[in-house]
Design a protein around this motif. Structure first.
Motif, PDB file in Angstrom:
ATOM      1  N   SER A  62      40.693  35.849  35.079  1.00  0.00           N
ATOM      2  CA  SER A  62      40.539  36.004  36.367  1.00  0.00           C
ATOM      3  C   SER A  62      41.538  36.940  37.451  1.00  0.00           C
ATOM      4  CB  SER A  62      41.228  34.301  37.154  1.00  0.00           C
ATOM      5  OG  SER A  62      40.085  33.749  36.286  1.00  0.00           O
ATOM      6  N   TYR A  63      42.530  37.009  36.387  1.00  0.00           N
ATOM      7  CA  TYR A  63      44.346  37.255  37.093  1.00  0.00           C
ATOM      8  C   TYR A  63      43.581  39.564  37.755  1.00  0.00           C
ATOM      9  CZ  TYR A  63      48.277  39.759  37.907  1.00  0.00           C
ATOM     10  OH  TYR A  63      49.036  41.409  37.984  1.00  0.00           O
ATOM     11  N   THR A  64      42.990  39.730  36.482  1.00  0.00           N
ATOM     12  CA  THR A  64      42.218  40.983  37.301  1.00  0.00           C
ATOM     13  C   THR A  64      40.834  41.043  38.491  1.00  0.00           C
ATOM     14  OG1 THR A  64      42.170  41.227  34.685  1.00  0.00           O
ATOM     15  CG2 THR A  64      41.133  42.939  35.889  1.00  0.00           C
ATOM     16  N   GLU A  85      42.059  33.266  32.422  1.00  0.00           N
ATOM     17  CA  GLU A  85      43.966  33.319  33.737  1.00  0.00           C
ATOM     18  C   GLU A  85      43.109  35.199  33.628  1.00  0.00           C
ATOM     19  OE1 GLU A  85      47.866  32.539  33.342  1.00  0.00           O
ATOM     20  OE2 GLU A  85      46.199  30.762  32.283  1.00  0.00           O
ATOM     21  N   ASP A  86      43.096  36.112  32.070  1.00  0.00           N
ATOM     22  CA  ASP A  86      43.204  37.000  32.070  1.00  0.00           C
ATOM     23  C   ASP A  86      42.060  37.859  33.278  1.00  0.00           C
ATOM     24  OD1 ASP A  86      45.027  37.248  30.420  1.00  0.00           O
ATOM     25  OD2 ASP A  86      44.750  37.836  29.002  1.00  0.00           O
ATOM     26  N   CYS A  95      41.371  38.755  40.527  1.00  0.00           N
ATOM     27  CA  CYS A  95      42.168  39.101  41.943  1.00  0.00           C
ATOM     28  C   CYS A  95      42.713  40.595  42.364  1.00  0.00           C
ATOM     29  CB  CYS A  95      43.186  37.890  41.848  1.00  0.00           C
ATOM     30  SG  CYS A  95      42.541  36.310  42.108  1.00  0.00           S
ATOM     31  N   ARG A 109      44.522  36.633  46.537  1.00  0.00           N
ATOM     32  CA  ARG A 109      45.470  36.115  46.330  1.00  0.00           C
ATOM     33  C   ARG A 109      45.062  34.688  44.733  1.00  0.00           C
ATOM     34  NH1 ARG A 109      50.936  35.423  47.606  1.00  0.00           N
ATOM     35  NH2 ARG A 109      51.164  37.410  49.044  1.00  0.00           N
TER      36      ARG A 109
END
Length: 83
Positions: free
Chosen positions: A39-41, A36-37, A43, A49
């Motif tokens: 993936s967020y980075t 998740e981290d 993005c 988004r």
């Protein structure tokens, strides 16, 4: 828009792929959080988004970098010294 360092983007894509494989083989909460981290980075770095958009944008960035390096190695990136 700030263009992210291609080396960092490549490392994040590699890490994302490794974590996806690890999560598919054996679901572990710590791996899910790290995925998740990452993936967020991705993005944030690509200004997208969703992870699919981020991967596409990262791939495009790396392709553009490769094209730029190819032009430089062909001499097209050199400045003419003629006056």
């Amino acid at each position: 828009m700030i263009i992210p360092d291609p080396k960092v983007v490549r490392e994040l894509l590699t890490r994302y792929a490794s974590l996806r494989i690890a999560q598919a083989e054996h679901a572990v909460p710590a791996v899910a959080r790290e995925l998740e981290d990452v993936s967020y980075t991705l993005c944030v770095m690509t200004g997208t988004r969703g992870i699919r958009e981020a991967i596409a944008a990262a791939d495009a960035l790396l392709l553009e970098e490769a094209r730029h390096k190819e032009k430089e190695s062909d001499g097209e990136g050199d400045l003419s010294l003629a006056v």
